[in-house]
Design a protein around this motif. Structure first.
Motif, short mmCIF file in Angstrom:
data_model
loop_
_atom_site.label_atom_id
_atom_site.label_comp_id
_atom_site.label_asym_id
_atom_site.label_seq_id
_atom_site.Cartn_x
_atom_site.Cartn_y
_atom_site.Cartn_z
N ILE A 154 0.81 -1.25 0.08
CA ILE A 154 -0.08 0.15 -0.18
C ILE A 154 0.81 1.19 0.01
CG2 ILE A 154 -1.51 1.41 1.49
CD1 ILE A 154 -2.93 -1.31 2.23
N ASP A 155 1.95 1.43 0.83
CA ASP A 155 2.83 2.36 0.90
C ASP A 155 3.44 2.44 -0.50
OD1 ASP A 155 2.23 2.83 3.39
OD2 ASP A 155 3.91 1.85 4.14
N SER A 156 3.95 1.58 -1.30
CA SER A 156 4.29 1.62 -2.70
C SER A 156 3.45 2.15 -3.57
CB SER A 156 4.75 0.37 -3.19
OG SER A 156 5.26 0.34 -4.55
N LEU A 157 2.18 1.87 -3.45
CA LEU A 157 1.02 2.34 -4.11
C LEU A 157 0.66 3.91 -4.05
CD1 LEU A 157 -1.64 1.93 -6.17
CD2 LEU A 157 -2.65 1.42 -4.33
N ILE A 158 0.82 4.34 -2.78
CA ILE A 158 0.50 5.64 -2.50
C ILE A 158 2.04 6.52 -3.12
CG2 ILE A 158 0.50 7.36 -0.41
CD1 ILE A 158 -0.69 5.19 1.01
N GLN A 159 3.18 6.05 -2.79
CA GLN A 159 4.15 6.78 -3.34
C GLN A 159 4.03 7.05 -4.85
OE1 GLN A 159 6.52 8.44 -1.96
NE2 GLN A 159 5.45 7.93 -0.06
N ALA A 160 3.39 5.76 -5.64
CA ALA A 160 3.38 5.84 -7.11
C ALA A 160 2.31 6.87 -7.28
CB ALA A 160 3.32 4.79 -7.60
N ALA A 161 1.27 6.82 -6.77
CA ALA A 161 -0.05 7.79 -6.91
C ALA A 161 0.34 9.26 -6.78
CB ALA A 161 -1.21 7.20 -5.99
N MET A 162 1.20 9.55 -5.93
CA MET A 162 1.54 10.81 -5.70
C MET A 162 2.23 11.46 -6.45
SD MET A 162 2.45 10.80 -1.48
CE MET A 162 2.74 12.44 -1.53
N HIS A 163 3.16 10.78 -7.53
CA HIS A 163 3.89 11.22 -8.63
C HIS A 163 3.21 11.35 -9.88
CE1 HIS A 163 7.09 9.97 -5.67
NE2 HIS A 163 7.70 10.99 -6.27
N VAL A 164 1.72 10.91 -9.96
CA VAL A 164 1.08 11.12 -11.25
C VAL A 164 0.21 12.45 -11.25
CG1 VAL A 164 -1.21 10.44 -12.32
CG2 VAL A 164 0.44 8.74 -10.93
N ASP A 165 0.36 13.05 -12.36
CA ASP A 165 0.07 14.28 -12.66
C ASP A 165 -1.75 14.15 -12.98
OD1 ASP A 165 -0.76 16.97 -13.59
OD2 ASP A 165 1.00 17.28 -14.97
N TRP A 166 -2.33 14.40 -11.97
CA TRP A 166 -3.73 13.96 -12.30
C TRP A 166 -4.63 14.97 -13.03
CZ3 TRP A 166 -5.48 9.29 -11.36
CH2 TRP A 166 -4.65 8.60 -10.69
N GLY A 167 -4.03 16.25 -12.87
CA GLY A 167 -4.48 17.53 -13.40
C GLY A 167 -4.42 17.26 -14.96
N GLN A 168 -3.13 16.96 -15.31
CA GLN A 168 -2.94 16.72 -16.79
C GLN A 168 -3.67 15.70 -17.44
OE1 GLN A 168 -0.85 18.69 -18.77
NE2 GLN A 168 -1.15 17.49 -20.63
N ILE A 169 -3.94 14.55 -16.60
CA ILE A 169 -4.78 13.44 -17.24
C ILE A 169 -6.37 13.79 -17.37
CG2 ILE A 169 -5.78 11.25 -16.79
CD1 ILE A 169 -3.07 10.72 -15.21
N LEU A 170 -6.76 14.74 -16.44
CA LEU A 170 -8.03 15.02 -16.53
C LEU A 170 -8.45 16.23 -17.51
CD1 LEU A 170 -8.91 15.12 -12.81
CD2 LEU A 170 -9.46 13.41 -14.43
N GLN A 171 -7.50 17.08 -17.77
CA GLN A 171 -7.51 18.23 -18.74
C GLN A 171 -7.69 17.67 -20.20
OE1 GLN A 171 -4.26 20.71 -18.23
NE2 GLN A 171 -4.82 21.50 -16.21
N GLN A 172 -7.29 16.40 -20.62
CA GLN A 172 -7.35 15.96 -21.72
C GLN A 172 -8.82 15.42 -22.09
OE1 GLN A 172 -4.48 12.74 -22.05
NE2 GLN A 172 -2.66 14.19 -21.58
N ASN A 173 -9.57 15.49 -21.14
CA ASN A 173 -11.08 14.98 -21.46
C ASN A 173 -12.15 16.11 -21.15
OD1 ASN A 173 -10.49 12.00 -21.73
ND2 ASN A 173 -9.13 12.63 -19.85
#
Length: 291
Positions: free
Chosen positions: A29-48
């Protein structure tokens, strides 16, 4: 923590089901949280633009993260299993026997103690559920005394001449139930002159709802364990907030949120096809939005 998906095959009994077991150790779970924190969610959502595209982009990214950092396996649950048996317990038992066959004694001894503790905990949880009502106490007594008794749904199956006939009747009743629920209702909410809702959800509101999700809450067809929603609250509060507000402003919800796992529960004794209560397991995302 566990998502169950029914699968039909010729060699499988109608009452059998397959359950996906996620390895929700703290390190994963800690590994998943660290990976999710490095995702640019704004960039992903702006494309839709529309709600379905927003949700699909978020959901696809989240599922990829989970599949990468949270190992999972599949176990088969049958009617012959003990009442207290859980998919996680059965998975650990299978892992123990695999270690025994491979003569990996270090892993075997570790799993031996883990299985013992998991069985003891599963029995306590099951017994506590049973003692909460009179029917549960009698089920507990019959189980201890070795008396076998079909549960209501399996009893209903046994009373039918064939499984296809039962499935056909269930589908008919379910269709009628959904048709009644889909009838338009009158609303007292008012709109502005420009047709917009005067309503907004804050990111803090979404975070509070995510942090309060019960780890034992069942997941829907998205198959994302409720514990992960809670663990990722600080990370996914922003993208979910964007999706929720878009859903409200556009007065539309993603199509996948409307799909759920339907479980028919008999309301009468003996069970009758005309007296069923349908329980729908919807995705946790729409339940959070509803709250």
């Amino acid at each position: 923590m566990i998502s169950c998906v029914p699968i039909s095959q010729k060699s499988i009994s109608f009452s059998d089901r397959f359950a996906k077991v996620f390895d929700l150790r703290k390190s994963n779970i800690d590994s998943l949280i660290q990976a999710a924190m490095h995702v640019d969610w704004g960039q992903i959502l702006q494309q839709n633009s529309n709600v379905d595209e927003l949700w699909d982009a978020f959901f696809t990214c989240l599922k990829d993260l989970i599949s990468t950092h949270i190992p999972k396996s599949t176990v088969r649950m049958t009617s012959a299993d003990k009442k207290w048996m859980t998919p996680l317990t059965k998975h650990l038992i299978q892992e123990r026997w695999d270690a025994y066959r491979c003569k990996d004694w270090g892993k075997y001894n570790h799993l031996k103690n883990k299985v013992k503790n998991e069985i003891a905990q599963a029995k306590i949880i099951w017994a506590n559920k049973m003692k909460n009502n009179t029917n549960g106490l009698w089920k507990l007594v019959n189980s201890v005394c070795g008396k076998k008794k079909l549960d209501p749904l399996n009893d209903l199956i046994a009373r039918y001449n064939s499984v296809p006939d039962l499935l056909k009747d269930l589908q008919t009743r379910l269709s009628d139930d959904f048709a009644a629920a889909a009838e338009p209702v009158q609303t007292t909410h008012s709109l502005h002159k420009d047709g917009a809702w005067d309503f907004h959800i804050s990111e803090q509101d979404v975070y509070k709802m995510l942090s309060r999700v019960s780890p034992s809450k069942s997941s829907g067809q998205d198959e994302i364990p409720s514990l992960l929603y809670r663990s990722l609250a600080v990370v996914i509060a922003y993208p979910l907030n964007v999706i929720f507000n878009a859903s409200i402003n556009k007065r539309s919800i993603p199509l996948s949120w409307k799909k759920g796992i339907v479980i028919p529960i008999p309301k009468s004794k003996p069970p009758d096809i005309n007296h069923l209560r349908f329980i729908r397991l919807l995705p946790l995302s729409i339940k959070i939005l509803e709250r």
